[in-house]
Scaffold this active site. Structure first.
Site, PDB file in Angstrom:
ATOM      1  N   GLN A 249      62.412  34.977  48.604  1.00 42.61           N
ATOM      2  CA  GLN A 249      62.400  36.431  48.446  1.00 42.61           C
ATOM      3  C   GLN A 249      60.990  36.952  48.704  1.00 42.61           C
ATOM      4  OE1 GLN A 249      65.103  38.217  48.050  1.00 42.61           O
ATOM      5  NE2 GLN A 249      64.220  40.218  47.661  1.00 42.61           N
TER       6      GLN A 249
ATOM      7  N   LYS B  23      72.392  39.491  45.533  1.00 37.06           N
ATOM      8  CA  LYS B  23      72.765  38.467  46.516  1.00 37.06           C
ATOM      9  C   LYS B  23      73.612  37.379  45.859  1.00 37.06           C
ATOM     10  CE  LYS B  23      68.709  39.341  49.389  1.00 37.06           C
ATOM     11  NZ  LYS B  23      67.322  38.958  49.685  1.00 37.06           N
TER      12      LYS B  23
ATOM     13  N   ASP C 296      67.220  33.664  56.679  1.00 44.65           N
ATOM     14  CA  ASP C 296      66.504  34.919  56.940  1.00 44.65           C
ATOM     15  C   ASP C 296      65.931  34.941  58.360  1.00 44.65           C
ATOM     16  OD1 ASP C 296      66.570  36.864  54.921  1.00 44.65           O
ATOM     17  OD2 ASP C 296      65.208  35.721  53.655  1.00 44.65           O
TER      18      ASP C 296
END
Ligand SMILES: Nc1nc(=O)c2c([nH]1)NC[C@@H]1CN(c3ccc(C(=O)N[C@@H](CCC(=O)O)C(=O)O)cc3)C=[N+]21
Length: 286
Positions: A102, A58, A125
């Protein structure tokens, strides 16, 4: 004849790698015209190898676009209070546009509570209550949506695959994949079902489209599926030779109308969606 057949096969394999590249190329240009550069922070807890690889990827792709990105690493033993104070600091920092935690997190940390600490505008997200609620309610206007399901919908759209009225089976009920994917397919007027390990007959053989994220190598076999079905592979695991493979046996390509590969399918689309959300932070919320 052989070449014809090979060409047909190529056409039915949905190329997430190339589409993600073109999305990322477009973002590179777009970033140059933004009033400020987006920046990304990734909270990484513990030292799981897979998580380190994904977060590293990422950062690398963000940098390629011209976006500053940093991984903030915490030990496995980090407390809720410590993470909370770090996230609240990031929420207030004008120089940070997008934040991700994460997943998975160690057992003693509640992922739902932690993701909900992120400001909805920085929650790229799409996992805080406000963004989850807006997706479930079908709200209009821009808000962040989870990256894997968004990437799937973008890939389907680009191949003009229409699932209206089609029986879509999701094999995953996580908050980050199965549940948001359910909402997005429903919004496209699909007939959506979610199966999981307590379901005795998941109706695989009668489904027009299967979205699988179970993490069992080659779980879906050619003899289990309907001819002409659409197969979306969201599983990533390694077989006994350590080779990366998905949930869907590659031989299914003979029977499916469309199928995503692993690698080169939904994985790169997930990262492209994340980068798009990140650019949208500056575009819509700055
Ligand atoms: N908060 C959070 N957000 C996430 O988006 C998130 C997460 N947690 N936890 C883990 C999963 C997994 N994930 C992947 C992203 C890209 C690839 C990817 O690019 N895969 C490549 C290469 C695979 C490889 O070489 O290892 C491919 O499929 O072609 C895979 C998996 C994001 N996740």
């Amino acid at each position: 004849m052989y070449r014809e057949k090979n060409k047909m096969k190529e056409k039915k394999i949905l190329n997430g790698k190339d589409l993600s590249k073109s999305i990322i190329d477009a973002l590179k240009l777009e970033v140059k015209s933004l009033k400020r550069l987006p920046s990304l922070r990734i909270i990484l807890v513990g030292n799981d190898t897979a998580s380190q690889i994904y977060t590293g990827k990422k950062v690398q792709i963000a940098n390629e676009i011209g976006i500053e990105a940093k991984i903030i690493n915490f030990p496995d033993s980090v407390s809720f209070i410590e993470l909370k104070s770090e996230i609240l600091k990031m929420n207030l920092d004008r120089n940070i546009s997008g934040i991700i935690v994460q997943l998975p997190l160690p057992k003693h940390l509640n992922a739902i509570e932690i993701c909900n600490l992120i400001s909805p505008k920085k929650d790229i997200d799409g996992l805080c209550f406000e963004n989850v609620g807006k997706l479930a309610l079908g709200c209009e206007g821009y808000f962040h949506k989870p990256c894997t399901p968004s990437g799937i919908m973008t890939l389907l759209d680009s191949y003009k695959i229409n699932l209206e009225g089609k029986k879509c089976l999701i094999l995953n009920r996580s908050n980050i994949v199965g549940k948001p994917l359910f909402q997005m397919l429903l919004a496209k007027n699909a007939f959506v079902k979610i199966a999981h390990r307590k379901v005795l007959d998941p109706e695989i053989s009668s489904s027009d489209a299967i979205f699988s994220a179970v993490g069992v190598p080659n779980f879906i076999k050619p003899e289990m599926i309907k001819s002409g079905c659409v197969l979306i592979d969201i599983g990533i695991s390694r077989d006994k030779d350590e080779k990366i493979c998905g949930d869907i046996d590659p031989r299914c390509a003979e029977i499916a109308s469309f199928m995503t590969p692993v690698p080169g399918g939904i994985g790169p689309m997930t990262i492209a969606s994340l980068m798009k959300n990140l650019v949208n932070c500056v575009k819509y919320f700055d």
